[in-house]
Motif scaffolding. Structure first.
Motif, PDB file in Angstrom:
ATOM      1  N   ILE A 133      35.933  42.932  43.967  1.00  7.42           N
ATOM      2  CA  ILE A 133      36.214  41.823  43.054  1.00  7.42           C
ATOM      3  C   ILE A 133      36.339  42.411  41.659  1.00  7.42           C
ATOM      4  CG2 ILE A 133      35.332  39.631  42.124  1.00  7.42           C
ATOM      5  CD1 ILE A 133      33.465  39.613  44.680  1.00  7.42           C
ATOM      6  N   LEU A 134      37.253  41.886  40.868  1.00  7.95           N
ATOM      7  CA  LEU A 134      37.365  42.341  39.489  1.00  7.95           C
ATOM      8  C   LEU A 134      37.801  41.175  38.614  1.00  7.95           C
ATOM      9  CD1 LEU A 134      37.006  44.844  37.710  1.00  7.95           C
ATOM     10  CD2 LEU A 134      39.451  45.281  37.966  1.00  7.95           C
ATOM     11  N   CYS A 135      37.037  40.924  37.567  1.00  8.78           N
ATOM     12  CA  CYS A 135      37.349  39.857  36.622  1.00  8.78           C
ATOM     13  C   CYS A 135      37.731  40.486  35.288  1.00  8.78           C
ATOM     14  CB  CYS A 135      36.150  38.939  36.437  1.00  8.78           C
ATOM     15  SG  CYS A 135      35.627  38.169  37.984  1.00  8.78           S
ATOM     16  N   LEU A 136      38.872  40.086  34.761  1.00  8.85           N
ATOM     17  CA  LEU A 136      39.402  40.702  33.556  1.00  8.85           C
ATOM     18  C   LEU A 136      39.912  39.640  32.595  1.00  8.85           C
ATOM     19  CD1 LEU A 136      41.517  43.587  35.142  1.00  8.85           C
ATOM     20  CD2 LEU A 136      39.269  43.805  34.077  1.00  8.85           C
ATOM     21  N   VAL A 137      40.143  40.065  31.358  1.00 10.25           N
ATOM     22  CA  VAL A 137      40.846  39.233  30.394  1.00 10.25           C
ATOM     23  C   VAL A 137      42.287  39.727  30.331  1.00 10.25           C
ATOM     24  CG1 VAL A 137      38.829  38.615  29.024  1.00 10.25           C
ATOM     25  CG2 VAL A 137      40.048  40.739  28.519  1.00 10.25           C
ATOM     26  N   ASP A 142      40.661  42.534  46.373  1.00 16.43           N
ATOM     27  CA  ASP A 142      41.417  41.496  47.072  1.00 16.43           C
ATOM     28  C   ASP A 142      42.155  40.560  46.119  1.00 16.43           C
ATOM     29  OD1 ASP A 142      40.504  42.162  49.812  1.00 16.43           O
ATOM     30  OD2 ASP A 142      38.553  41.646  48.971  1.00 16.43           O
ATOM     31  N   PHE A 143      41.592  40.334  44.947  1.00 18.31           N
ATOM     32  CA  PHE A 143      42.257  39.482  43.968  1.00 18.31           C
ATOM     33  C   PHE A 143      41.644  39.740  42.597  1.00 18.31           C
ATOM     34  CE2 PHE A 143      38.808  36.988  45.869  1.00 18.31           C
ATOM     35  CZ  PHE A 143      38.087  36.591  44.746  1.00 18.31           C
ATOM     36  N   PHE A 144      42.405  39.397  41.574  1.00 17.48           N
ATOM     37  CA  PHE A 144      41.921  39.416  40.203  1.00 17.48           C
ATOM     38  C   PHE A 144      41.551  37.998  39.793  1.00 17.48           C
ATOM     39  CE2 PHE A 144      44.500  43.376  39.433  1.00 17.48           C
ATOM     40  CZ  PHE A 144      43.446  44.151  38.966  1.00 17.48           C
ATOM     41  N   VAL A 145      40.516  37.881  38.968  1.00 15.10           N
ATOM     42  CA  VAL A 145      40.213  36.613  38.307  1.00 15.10           C
ATOM     43  C   VAL A 145      40.363  36.845  36.812  1.00 15.10           C
ATOM     44  CG1 VAL A 145      38.497  34.815  37.879  1.00 15.10           C
ATOM     45  CG2 VAL A 145      38.608  35.921  40.116  1.00 15.10           C
ATOM     46  N   MET A 146      41.149  35.988  36.181  1.00 17.01           N
ATOM     47  CA  MET A 146      41.367  36.127  34.743  1.00 17.01           C
ATOM     48  C   MET A 146      40.967  34.860  34.009  1.00 17.01           C
ATOM     49  SD  MET A 146      44.978  38.046  34.973  1.00 17.01           S
ATOM     50  CE  MET A 146      45.244  37.158  36.492  1.00 17.01           C
ATOM     51  N   GLY A 147      40.405  35.044  32.827  1.00 19.39           N
ATOM     52  CA  GLY A 147      40.030  33.923  31.994  1.00 19.39           C
ATOM     53  C   GLY A 147      40.025  34.346  30.549  1.00 19.39           C
ATOM     54  N   SER A 148      39.456  33.491  29.707  1.00 22.32           N
ATOM     55  CA  SER A 148      39.261  33.756  28.286  1.00 22.32           C
ATOM     56  C   SER A 148      40.495  33.464  27.452  1.00 22.32           C
ATOM     57  CB  SER A 148      38.808  35.203  28.049  1.00 22.32           C
ATOM     58  OG  SER A 148      38.607  35.449  26.680  1.00 22.32           O
ATOM     59  N   ALA A 149      41.694  33.699  27.980  1.00 21.50           N
ATOM     60  CA  ALA A 149      42.924  33.457  27.225  1.00 21.50           C
ATOM     61  C   ALA A 149      44.082  33.362  28.211  1.00 21.50           C
ATOM     62  CB  ALA A 149      43.169  34.583  26.212  1.00 21.50           C
ATOM     63  N   PRO A 150      45.200  32.735  27.810  1.00 24.12           N
ATOM     64  CA  PRO A 150      46.361  32.652  28.707  1.00 24.12           C
ATOM     65  C   PRO A 150      46.972  34.026  28.939  1.00 24.12           C
ATOM     66  CG  PRO A 150      46.533  31.087  26.880  1.00 24.12           C
ATOM     67  CD  PRO A 150      45.416  32.013  26.542  1.00 24.12           C
ATOM     68  N   LEU A 171      53.479  38.082  37.490  1.00 26.68           N
ATOM     69  CA  LEU A 171      54.417  38.400  38.569  1.00 26.68           C
ATOM     70  C   LEU A 171      54.513  39.907  38.786  1.00 26.68           C
ATOM     71  CD1 LEU A 171      56.501  37.461  40.640  1.00 26.68           C
ATOM     72  CD2 LEU A 171      58.216  37.450  38.813  1.00 26.68           C
ATOM     73  N   PHE A 172      54.565  40.665  37.695  1.00 29.75           N
ATOM     74  CA  PHE A 172      54.671  42.121  37.834  1.00 29.75           C
ATOM     75  C   PHE A 172      53.426  42.698  38.501  1.00 29.75           C
ATOM     76  CE2 PHE A 172      53.829  46.443  36.428  1.00 29.75           C
ATOM     77  CZ  PHE A 172      55.027  47.070  36.742  1.00 29.75           C
ATOM     78  N   MET A 173      52.243  42.284  38.042  1.00 30.96           N
ATOM     79  CA  MET A 173      51.007  42.834  38.596  1.00 30.96           C
ATOM     80  C   MET A 173      50.796  42.399  40.042  1.00 30.96           C
ATOM     81  SD  MET A 173      49.754  44.866  36.411  1.00 30.96           S
ATOM     82  CE  MET A 173      48.103  45.123  37.066  1.00 30.96           C
ATOM     83  N   LYS A 174      51.152  41.167  40.348  1.00 32.84           N
ATOM     84  CA  LYS A 174      51.043  40.696  41.728  1.00 32.84           C
ATOM     85  C   LYS A 174      51.939  41.542  42.644  1.00 32.84           C
ATOM     86  CE  LYS A 174      51.301  36.198  42.447  1.00 32.84           C
ATOM     87  NZ  LYS A 174      51.873  34.837  42.727  1.00 32.84           N
ATOM     88  N   SER A 175      53.118  41.898  42.130  1.00 31.37           N
ATOM     89  CA  SER A 175      54.070  42.674  42.913  1.00 31.37           C
ATOM     90  C   SER A 175      53.656  44.137  43.023  1.00 31.37           C
ATOM     91  CB  SER A 175      55.462  42.577  42.280  1.00 31.37           C
ATOM     92  OG  SER A 175      55.879  41.235  42.173  1.00 31.37           O
ATOM     93  N   ALA A 176      53.220  44.728  41.908  1.00 29.27           N
ATOM     94  CA  ALA A 176      52.873  46.151  41.900  1.00 29.27           C
ATOM     95  C   ALA A 176      51.624  46.439  42.729  1.00 29.27           C
ATOM     96  CB  ALA A 176      52.667  46.628  40.466  1.00 29.27           C
ATOM     97  N   LEU A 177      50.704  45.466  42.794  1.00 31.99           N
ATOM     98  CA  LEU A 177      49.451  45.675  43.515  1.00 31.99           C
ATOM     99  C   LEU A 177      49.407  44.918  44.841  1.00 31.99           C
ATOM    100  CD1 LEU A 177      47.022  45.322  40.478  1.00 31.99           C
ATOM    101  CD2 LEU A 177      47.698  47.448  41.591  1.00 31.99           C
ATOM    102  N   ASP A 178      50.400  44.052  45.068  1.00 34.82           N
ATOM    103  CA  ASP A 178      50.416  43.189  46.253  1.00 34.82           C
ATOM    104  C   ASP A 178      49.069  42.486  46.410  1.00 34.82           C
ATOM    105  OD1 ASP A 178      51.768  42.046  48.402  1.00 34.82           O
ATOM    106  OD2 ASP A 178      50.833  43.426  49.820  1.00 34.82           O
ATOM    107  N   MET A 179      48.688  41.793  45.354  1.00 39.79           N
ATOM    108  CA  MET A 179      47.343  41.227  45.279  1.00 39.79           C
ATOM    109  C   MET A 179      47.405  39.842  44.642  1.00 39.79           C
ATOM    110  SD  MET A 179      44.131  42.869  43.184  1.00 39.79           S
ATOM    111  CE  MET A 179      44.460  44.482  43.869  1.00 39.79           C
ATOM    112  N   GLY A 180      46.517  38.961  45.047  1.00 32.14           N
ATOM    113  CA  GLY A 180      46.452  37.633  44.462  1.00 32.14           C
ATOM    114  C   GLY A 180      45.978  37.676  43.017  1.00 32.14           C
ATOM    115  N   MET A 181      46.521  36.778  42.206  1.00 32.41           N
ATOM    116  CA  MET A 181      46.137  36.664  40.796  1.00 32.41           C
ATOM    117  C   MET A 181      45.617  35.253  40.563  1.00 32.41           C
ATOM    118  SD  MET A 181      46.878  39.591  39.316  1.00 32.41           S
ATOM    119  CE  MET A 181      47.508  41.056  40.167  1.00 32.41           C
TER     120      MET A 181
END
Length: 761
Positions: free
Chosen positions: A402-406, A479-487, A494-504
């Protein structure tokens, strides 16, 4: 009698929570009949039952998923739209009531962590890379302490804090009611201290390393905190503040300190020996306090749902931070929201998971993620040194699930991947293959929802490119990224989902809601929203006619929230608390949102004149403008603008060329002979000249932090005019009109980028 009343109140509190618990939802709602039957083999509400229920989450696993995607939140019958307001929306899983907690026996952070210890006593809990003192090298693996070990350490530390502080206050050792302050970057001692406070119903608060000594002094004095748990790097800074901290009596250093240095600290270096209350001041180490606690072995004082878990201070527009009181009931509701929303792959159920505790624990987003992880047996790793630049290095060692990022970190990943794919060392054939794969992936995700299970993807794309990108970032297990704090930009998603084949997954929340109350689904084709409301909170929109937002008819307006995650008050601030809620008890977020046909929320604007940058920092433009104008003699006007997808501010400025002209001629010889409109034109045309001007202007802005300073400028002699409707007769900037007037110039400045520094992670 008082004790009996407390027990009665506590029993009623738990009974009220149970009526709206997750257990109750699953047991009563026919949508979850299959799950109810699966759980029937366990004694109802037993530890085994609750463990199985938690393991069966999220709720999306027990309903037709495609149907849920089309209707994630719904308007509630009996709460329809009315003049000035939209209908009330709730999560479609629980339209009849908001969910309070998993179960009334899990109504506090203390309850949730202890269940995790019972279920996963030997799981990795908190870990770090270890430095070899001989070689100077950091270990190539994380060394973890188990849940059982961390539970014991946190109880000893809590007992030790109670003992030390109360001995100094001449109070009985089990006397609580004081606030524990924390000052450090993320590390395992931070979370041990947080858990220690929960063991004895102590409230804690976090100080911000980035906001300087004055903010720390303000919070320590405002909370009257007698004890500060801090890192060695902050110790001597706090010692210099001691004369102005009347309540502080104990400093607990997270790092080991030699006996000699500790002696010098307590006998020579303390600027004052007693605080204003006459209590002895001393410096102790973390391990010393643990040993004291083990010896005193005080009985635990578990918190109630209504106990204050933490006071989380948020930066206000006036510069004075507001303290949000987060109760244990808010924490329990927040964890319930996360449990019912986060999807762990089936093959990982019951297995050890790991997460990198990267985002600052002083902020509410990481506190929520930590609370969730510590409720399900997750192992948390920490950076081996306080430098975000080592994130990828440590991700490669930890390999988190699991990884949560801004967004700012995500855009750094995006830039890094793109740069590597265009490196000179890469052959043209390899570049073409990589670009073709990414184009195919982006086309697929733009046209279809859901994960890509195609043979071409699994056999070719992964082996040729995607697995290499993941490994280079340490994300092969994620398995997926969770993002918050800002839009975040849809193109980046789309690019990151494609490059990593991972849910955003993108969420929305505030300090006042214990972080996230919405979360988008990971593989939606039309990505970009923050998802529908979670099961713990309901929302509605309020029309804002002055900004042309009609909540009743267009489903656009100020987002208002109510529910189990929403705070009740600001600490010692009745006035701000009253302002935050309307007459019906709705919390007014100040964010303008839209709700789509699927019930998903998107944040599109701000009611008030402040906003967030991409790294999550709030900006109060009027405050910044006033400071520039009052400090810099060369400025006559300034309009500061920020974009929530960018990391820096730009400005449209008016200059007093009579004063500034000679200064520029001395600093930039090439400008000799240029004056008036010609000088303005030359400055706008040459970014090196503008860079020099920005440096001159920013030297006057000494009271602003780096993210509050302007990084690019557009110049006119008098850009803002009443005749153009960009300022009022009283010279207040009309922001919407000013933005429209200078839209092209603002876009050019952002295309050009920051002129004063290259961005760092």
């Amino acid at each position: 009698m008082e004790f009996d009343q407390t027990l009665k109140d506590s029993s009623q509190e738990l009974a009220d929570l149970q009526k709206n618990s997750l257990v109750q939802l699953v047991n009563e709602d026919l949508k979850f009949l299959k799950l109810k039957n699966e759980l029937a083999k366990y004694e109802f509400r037993s530890k085994e039952y609750l463990r199985a229920l938690v393991g069966a989450m999220p709720l999306t696993m027990h309903v037709p998923y495609r149907r849920y995607l089309k209707s994630q939140a719904v308007a509630i019958k009996g709460m329809e739209a009315k003049p000035g307001y939209s209908a009330v929306f709730r999560n479609s899983f629980s339209p009849d009531f908001l969910v309070s907690c998993v179960d009334s026996s899990l109504a506090t952070g203390f309850d949730l962590f202890n269940l995790a210890v019972e279920c996963y006593p030997d799981n990795d809990c908190l870990g770090e890379r270890v430095l070899d003192e001989v070689t100077g090298e950091w270990s190539d693996h994380y060394v973890f302490e188990s849940y059982r070990q961390i539970q014991a350490r946190s109880r000893n530390l809590g007992s030790g804090i109670m003992t030390v502080v109360n001995l100094k206050r001449h109070a009985t050792l089990n006397t609580g009611g004081f606030i524990v302050s924390l000052l450090s970057v993320n590390r395992k001692e931070w979370l041990i201290a947080d858990l220690a406070c929960q063991c004895y119903a102590l409230t804690n608060t976090a100080l911000y390393e980035t906001l300087g000594a004055k903010t720390s002094e303000y919070i320590l004095n405002f909370t009257e905190s007698p004890v500060l748990v801090l890192s060695r790097s902050n110790l001597y800074k706090i010692l210099s503040l001691l004369p102005s901290l009347p309540s502080l009596n104990t400093l607990i250093c997270m790092d080991d300190i030699s006996t000699q240095e500790l002696h010098e600290l307590n006998n020579t270096l303390l600027p004052v020996k007693r605080n204003a209350k006459g209590e002895n001041i001393s410096v102790l180490t973390f391990k010393q306090v643990e040993r004291i606690g083990a010896a005193s072995n005080l009985a635990l004082i578990p918190p109630r749902p209504s106990s204050v878990y933490t006071i989380s201070f948020t930066s206000g527009t006036t510069g004075v931070p507001k303290g949000v009181e987060v109760l244990h009931s808010h924490l329990a509701a927040g964890v319930t929201f996360a449990l019912t929303s986060f999807r762990i792959p089936t093959y990982k159920k019951g297995k050890q998971l790991h997460d990198m505790c990267f985002l600052p624990l002083a902020h509410i987003f990481e506190r929520m993620i930590a609370s969730y992880g510590l409720s399900i047996g997750t192992g948390f790793g920490f950076l081996h040194k306080a430098d975000p630049a080592v994130l990828v290095e440590d991700l490669k060692v930890l390999k988190p699930d699991i990884l949560c990022l801004v967004p700012r970190v995500m855009t750094k990943f995006e830039a890094g991947i793109k740069n590597s794919l265009h490196a000179e060392t890469m052959s043209n054939l390899a570049k073409n293959v990589a670009n073709n794969i990414l184009e195919k992936k982006q086309e697929r995700f733009s046209a279809h929802g859901g994960p890509d299970h195609s043979i071409l993807n699994n056999v070719v794309f992964h082996k040729v490119l995607i697995d290499r990108i993941r490994e280079n970032l340490g994300l092969e297990n994620a398995d997926f990224f969770v993002m918050g704090s800002a839009p975040i930009s849809k193109d980046t998603l789309l690019f990151m989902k494609s490059a990593l084949d991972m849910g955003m997954r993108q969420g929305y929340g505030l300090t006042e809601t214990f972080a996230g109350v919405t979360l988008s689904e990971p593989h939606e084709r039309d990505a970009g929203s923050c998802g529908g409301m979670g099961v713990t909170t309901e929302c509605r929109l309020r029309s804002v006619p002055e900004m042309n937002y009609d909540a009743e008819h267009d489903l656009k307006g100020e987002l208002q929230l109510r529910g189990y995650q929403v705070f009740e008050r600001y600490y010692k601030d009745k006035e701000q608390t009253k302002k935050a809620f309307d007459r019906e008890g709705w919390f007014c977020t100040g964010d303008i949102a839209s709700i789509d046909t699927k019930g998903r929320i998107s944040i599109i604007d701000r009611v008030k004149n402040f906003f967030k940058l991409a790294q999550g920092e709030y900006i109060a433009p009027e405050k910044i403008e006033n400071l520039y104008l009052s400090s810099c003699p060369y400025l006559t006007q300034i309009f500061v603008h920020g974009d929530s997808l960018k990391t820096f501010l730009v400005a449209v400025i008016g200059l007093d060329l009579d004063i500034l002209g000679p200064v520029l001629h001395r600093r930039i010889p090439a400008l000799h002979g240029t004056h008036g409109v010609q000088l303005v034109h030359v400055l706008n045309s040459n970014k090196e000249f503008r860079k020099e001007l920005i440096i001159i202007i920013n030297r006057f802005a000494k009271n602003l932090q780096g993210f509050e300073k302007i990084h690019n400028i557009y110049i006119e002699i008098e850009p803002l005019k009443v005749a153009d409707d960009t300022i009022t007769p009283t010279l207040k900037v009309k922001r919407v009109n000013a933005f429209k007037r200078f839209r092209k110039s603002i876009d050019r400045m952002y295309e050009e980028g920051s002129l004063i520094k290259s961005e760092k992670l």
